[in-house]
Design a protein around this motif. Structure first.
Motif, mmCIF file in Angstrom:
data_model
loop_
_atom_site.group_PDB
_atom_site.id
_atom_site.type_symbol
_atom_site.label_atom_id
_atom_site.label_comp_id
_atom_site.label_asym_id
_atom_site.label_seq_id
_atom_site.Cartn_x
_atom_site.Cartn_y
_atom_site.Cartn_z
ATOM 1 N N VAL A 140 3.192 4.386 -2.367
ATOM 2 C CA VAL A 140 3.485 3.048 -1.822
ATOM 3 C C VAL A 140 2.634 2.766 -0.574
ATOM 4 C CG1 VAL A 140 5.806 2.818 -2.777
ATOM 5 C CG2 VAL A 140 5.510 3.939 -0.556
ATOM 6 N N ALA A 141 2.213 3.827 0.114
ATOM 7 C CA ALA A 141 1.380 3.615 1.318
ATOM 8 C C ALA A 141 -0.018 3.128 0.949
ATOM 9 C CB ALA A 141 1.283 4.896 2.131
ATOM 10 N N GLN A 148 2.341 -2.262 8.267
ATOM 11 C CA GLN A 148 3.450 -1.390 7.873
ATOM 12 C C GLN A 148 3.288 0.005 8.469
ATOM 13 O OE1 GLN A 148 3.567 -2.729 3.457
ATOM 14 N NE2 GLN A 148 5.392 -1.443 3.717
ATOM 15 N N VAL A 149 4.412 0.686 8.608
ATOM 16 C CA VAL A 149 4.365 2.070 9.095
ATOM 17 C C VAL A 149 4.983 2.958 8.020
ATOM 18 C CG1 VAL A 149 5.192 3.671 10.871
ATOM 19 C CG2 VAL A 149 4.551 1.325 11.513
ATOM 20 N N ILE A 150 4.184 3.847 7.462
ATOM 21 C CA ILE A 150 4.689 4.793 6.461
ATOM 22 C C ILE A 150 4.158 6.167 6.853
ATOM 23 C CG2 ILE A 150 4.730 5.439 4.015
ATOM 24 C CD1 ILE A 150 4.424 2.496 3.305
ATOM 25 N N CYS A 151 5.082 7.071 7.158
ATOM 26 C CA CYS A 151 4.673 8.346 7.765
ATOM 27 C C CYS A 151 4.765 9.527 6.823
ATOM 28 C CB CYS A 151 5.566 8.644 8.970
ATOM 29 S SG CYS A 151 5.394 7.441 10.288
ATOM 30 N N ASP A 152 3.830 10.431 6.972
ATOM 31 C CA ASP A 152 3.945 11.776 6.403
ATOM 32 C C ASP A 152 3.876 12.736 7.582
ATOM 33 O OD1 ASP A 152 3.969 13.988 4.682
ATOM 34 O OD2 ASP A 152 1.775 14.053 4.617
ATOM 35 N N ASP A 153 4.809 13.659 7.649
ATOM 36 C CA ASP A 153 4.873 14.602 8.773
ATOM 37 C C ASP A 153 4.761 13.880 10.123
ATOM 38 O OD1 ASP A 153 5.274 16.827 7.204
ATOM 39 O OD2 ASP A 153 3.127 17.172 6.917
ATOM 40 N N GLY A 154 5.446 12.779 10.238
ATOM 41 C CA GLY A 154 5.516 12.061 11.507
ATOM 42 C C GLY A 154 4.296 11.214 11.831
ATOM 43 N N TYR A 317 -0.420 8.287 -9.944
ATOM 44 C CA TYR A 317 0.046 7.192 -9.082
ATOM 45 C C TYR A 317 -1.082 6.717 -8.157
ATOM 46 C CZ TYR A 317 4.645 8.675 -10.666
ATOM 47 O OH TYR A 317 5.733 8.979 -11.452
ATOM 48 N N SER A 318 -2.336 7.019 -8.536
ATOM 49 C CA SER A 318 -3.407 6.856 -7.554
ATOM 50 C C SER A 318 -4.273 5.613 -7.753
ATOM 51 C CB SER A 318 -4.308 8.099 -7.572
ATOM 52 O OG SER A 318 -4.975 8.214 -8.808
ATOM 53 N N VAL A 319 -3.911 4.735 -8.691
ATOM 54 C CA VAL A 319 -4.823 3.627 -8.983
ATOM 55 C C VAL A 319 -5.000 2.682 -7.788
ATOM 56 C CG1 VAL A 319 -3.000 2.348 -10.211
ATOM 57 C CG2 VAL A 319 -5.354 1.746 -10.609
ATOM 58 N N CYS A 320 -4.009 2.638 -6.890
ATOM 59 C CA CYS A 320 -4.141 1.748 -5.721
ATOM 60 C C CYS A 320 -4.912 2.403 -4.577
ATOM 61 C CB CYS A 320 -2.761 1.312 -5.233
ATOM 62 S SG CYS A 320 -1.901 0.298 -6.433
ATOM 63 N N SER A 321 -5.242 3.678 -4.727
ATOM 64 C CA SER A 321 -6.094 4.330 -3.720
ATOM 65 C C SER A 321 -7.554 4.062 -4.112
ATOM 66 C CB SER A 321 -5.821 5.844 -3.700
ATOM 67 O OG SER A 321 -6.366 6.418 -4.876
ATOM 68 N N ALA A 322 -8.477 4.727 -3.443
ATOM 69 C CA ALA A 322 -9.900 4.566 -3.780
ATOM 70 C C ALA A 322 -10.172 4.873 -5.256
ATOM 71 C CB ALA A 322 -10.739 5.475 -2.891
ATOM 72 N N VAL A 323 -9.299 5.666 -5.878
ATOM 73 C CA VAL A 323 -9.468 6.014 -7.302
ATOM 74 C C VAL A 323 -9.686 4.762 -8.154
ATOM 75 C CG1 VAL A 323 -8.158 6.868 -9.316
ATOM 76 C CG2 VAL A 323 -8.225 8.206 -7.195
ATOM 77 N N LEU A 341 -3.380 -5.236 -4.869
ATOM 78 C CA LEU A 341 -2.602 -4.395 -3.951
ATOM 79 C C LEU A 341 -1.386 -5.159 -3.429
ATOM 80 C CD1 LEU A 341 -5.471 -2.692 -1.872
ATOM 81 C CD2 LEU A 341 -4.131 -1.676 -3.721
ATOM 82 N N SER A 342 -1.570 -6.453 -3.133
ATOM 83 C CA SER A 342 -0.450 -7.249 -2.618
ATOM 84 C C SER A 342 0.673 -7.345 -3.647
ATOM 85 C CB SER A 342 -0.882 -8.675 -2.290
ATOM 86 O OG SER A 342 -1.876 -8.659 -1.338
ATOM 87 N N GLY A 343 0.296 -7.501 -4.907
ATOM 88 C CA GLY A 343 1.319 -7.581 -5.965
ATOM 89 C C GLY A 343 2.124 -6.294 -6.044
ATOM 90 N N ALA A 344 1.428 -5.165 -5.991
ATOM 91 C CA ALA A 344 2.127 -3.872 -6.045
ATOM 92 C C ALA A 344 3.012 -3.713 -4.813
ATOM 93 C CB ALA A 344 1.110 -2.735 -6.130
ATOM 94 N N ASN A 345 2.494 -4.140 -3.667
ATOM 95 C CA ASN A 345 3.246 -4.040 -2.416
ATOM 96 C C ASN A 345 4.524 -4.896 -2.463
ATOM 97 O OD1 ASN A 345 3.496 -5.497 0.551
ATOM 98 N ND2 ASN A 345 3.245 -3.278 0.650
ATOM 99 N N ALA A 346 4.422 -6.072 -3.071
ATOM 100 C CA ALA A 346 5.616 -6.934 -3.181
ATOM 101 C C ALA A 346 6.695 -6.229 -4.004
ATOM 102 C CB ALA A 346 5.239 -8.272 -3.811
#
Ligand SMILES: O=P(O)(O)OC[C@H]1O[C@](O)(CO)[C@@H](O)[C@@H]1O
Length: 621
Positions: A140-141, A148-154, A317-323, A341-346
């Motif tokens: 989702v990040a 937005q703030v989405i954290c891994d290990d803080g 799950y990587s299609v929204c990354s650089a992949v 990306l906006s559609g997925a984010n919604a």
């Protein structure tokens, strides 16, 4: 509550007791598995969601549903209204599921027993819910808004995500504008995306969905995007055929940068490029997407031309990354991909914030658990009435089956029921002329029908009573009702159908489906659909209490393939066949020798450094 506590979901409401009143053998037949001790099964049952009151209530409820027929359920308008949901322009009608409002209530109880909401929150909070790999699950990040703030290990991951997206934007604009030149000074027009599995299926799905979308089409004029996934040399030939290397760029996509198929294909394409443009051409003609930037550099790709992502993004799950975003931005421009990306984010926001009762992926996920684990329908057909969605089913196949095709729960206990779903599909109406026969009169396969209000392409011939797209959509509406209502023997008799044909021409009906209606198929709605299905799969896994984010099941075959690779190499070098001492069983030894014998009779080319480009020239496809 910590995620480890959430995993013990079933235990909290467990009353113990292994009886399954369901007449259908939906729990596993443990008596046949001698290697499984009784105590481990007891433990599995105790901690399993299957031991909760909520699960048992649903098992008991099956008998009530068995006494209903969809033709009656569909006559209840109140029920139909309650079972249709609309949000973000998406309309989803669940009224053709074999479920009542009471079923939904019971599924909500199951969701609570499984701590579904808490598990969703744990995913967004960056908890390491992929426990076997000690990783967060934060795809989702990859489509988060900048603020937005989405954290891994803080650590907030969103600035890094946008750092890569900004680089993709700049790079793709440079290539698309012609500022970026190939080795001979020509602009790049063709992209070959090399990758497999999650590094292929998602990008292919989105590419196929956008090819005929008017804005994306305009943006891609004069450009080509092809995919090279299979290690089969036939796929190499098909991907490269007709392309001018001077105008071609390869994007090597691999999370690990170790996947055997992708790396051999990458070496093959490098050889195709360098044999014609020289060794130095790699810098202008090859770029990479990976989490393993060290290996990218070792391969010979300039780190400046590498686009990273993170181990908290699963391959599927990587299609929204650089992949996906790199090759697709090169083809369609970054602006179009930003819409995606906006559609997925919604949809991500909807999934996190909407109460379970009206949460679209939650409802889809719970109803599929109902179909699989209670009604005993293990398969699902994904049937988009839109050719542009022809690669949705193959993509969701991986998302769903690699995620939830598991035999143990997240704590390693053998599951006392079968998890996972068998997904397949084809666009309508093509599927109607292929496998729908089985769905209408053979096995019960719950279907997802997907329809679009405004087609990407419009054709309305003068003397026709409906447009071509209307014609397509007639089938979308008709098929769902045909499955639900069927055709009785009485109806056939009243139509004077001869007696001997009546059994052949009758349809039981009562076959469940969900209908999804999208206003249009734009980059934005493609993003919504992607995230809808991703989250549905997560919901299933959260309820079954499995780890939907690892994929150990794909490893064993890879290890065995590497033994065979060594054997074939030895046989080539030492001109010998496989014998008993090589460690293969009788059957594989014979198969291998048949293959090797066959090969010796062929005029097999000697290994060489350069790709035989002339093979393509001499064999135009
Ligand atoms: O991106 P990579 O590392 O090349 O992996 C490709 C695919 O291989 C798998 O690990 C197994 O099929 C998938 O999960 C993944 O999408």
């Amino acid at each position: 509550m910590a995620f480890s506590q959430l995993q013990a979901a079933g235990k909290q409401t467990s009353e113990n007791g292994n009886s399954n009143p369901n007449p259908i053998p939906l729990t596993r037949d443990v008596s046949v598995n001698v290697s499984r001790s009784l105590s481990s099964m007891d433990k599995a049952m105790e901690t399993s969601i299957a031991s909760t009151d909520a699960w048992r209530a649903l098992q008991e409820h099956v008998a009530e549903i068995e006494n209903t027929h969809l033709k009656d359920l569909l006559a209840d308008q109140g029920r139909c209204e309650a079972m249709s949901k609309e949000d973000m322009g998406l309309y989803i009608d669940f009224s053709r599921q074999r479920a009542t409002q009471d079923t939904i209530k019971k599924l909500m109880d199951l969701a609570r027993a499984a701590n579904l909401k808490e598990k969703i929150d744990a995913m967004y909070a960056g908890d390491h819910i992929n426990s076997t790999e000690d990783r967060a699950v934060l795809h989702v990040a990859t489509r988060a808004r900048r603020e937005q703030v989405i954290c891994d290990d803080g650590k907030n991951q969103v600035p890094e995500v946008w750092g890569v997206l900004d680089r993709i934007k700049a790079f793709s604009e440079k290539v698309r504008s012609g500022e970026w030149k190939g080795a001979t000074g020509k602009p790049i027009k063709n992209i070959v995306a090399i990758g497999i599995g999650g590094s292929f299926l998602g990008p292919l799905f989105v590419h196929t969905a956008l090819r005929t979308e008017p804005k994306a089409m305009m943006q891609s004029r004069g450009r080509t995007l092809r995919f090279l996934a299979n290690v089969d040399p036939i796929d190499v030939a098909r991907a490269l055929n007709g392309l001018d290397p001077e105008e071609t760029m390869a994007v090597v996509i691999s999370k690990t940068f170790t996947t055997a198929e992708t790396m051999l294909n990458a070496r093959t394409v490098r050889s195709w490029l360098t044999s014609q443009l020289g060794e130095e051409s790699v810098a202008q003609h090859m770029v990479a997407v990976s989490t393993n930037l060290k290996l990218v550099k070792e391969f010979g790709i300039d780190p400046e031309n590498a686009f990273g992502f993170w181990d908290w993004v699963g391959g599927r799950y990587s299609v929204c990354s650089a992949v996906g975003i790199l090759p697709l931005s090169l083809q369609y421009g970054f602006e179009v991909m930003e819409q995606f990306l906006s559609g997925a984010n919604a949809m991500d926001d909807h999934f996190r914030e909407t109460p379970l009762e009206s949460n679209l992926p939650v409802l889809m996920g719970l109803l599929s658990v109902w179909n699989i684990s209670f009604l005993g329908y293990p398969a699902r057909a994904i049937l988009p009435y839109c050719q542009a969605l022809s690669k949705l089913a193959p993509h969701i196949q991986q998302v769903s089956m690699e995620s939830n095709g598991k035999g143990v729960d997240i704590n390693g206990n053998v599951l006392p029921f079968e998890a996972g779903e068998i997904d397949f599909g084809e666009p309508g109406t093509n599927g109607q002329h292929s496998f729908y026969q089985l769905i209408h009169q053979g096995r019960v396969v719950p279907c997802d029908f997907i329809g679009i209000v405004r087609s990407q392409q419009s054709v309305y011939l003068k003397d026709e009573i409906v447009s071509n797209h209307d014609e397509l959509m007639c089938n979308f509406f008709a098929q769902a009702d045909a499955l639900a209502y069927g055709k009785s023997r009485e109806e056939l008799r009243s139509q004077n159908v001869p007696d001997y044909l009546i059994p052949h021409r009758s349809f039981t009906g009562n076959r469940p489906s969900t209908s999804l209606l999208l206003p249009e198929l734009s980059a934005y709605t493609v993003g919504q659909v992607l995230a809808l299905y991703e989250h549905q799969v997560a919901v299933q896994g959260f309820v079954w209490n499995i780890n939907s984010f690892d994929q150990w099941g794909v490893e064993l075959g890879k290890v065995l393939a590497s033994r065979v690779r060594q054997m074939i190499n030895q046989s080539r070098n030492k001109h010998r066949f496989v014998n008993n001492s090589d460690g293969f069983n009788y059957s594989t030894t014979r198969l291998l020798n048949k293959y090797l014998q066959g090969k010796t009779q062929l005029l097999y080319p000697e290994p060489r450094d350069v790709f035989p480009a002339e093979l393509l020239e001499h064999n135009p496809l």
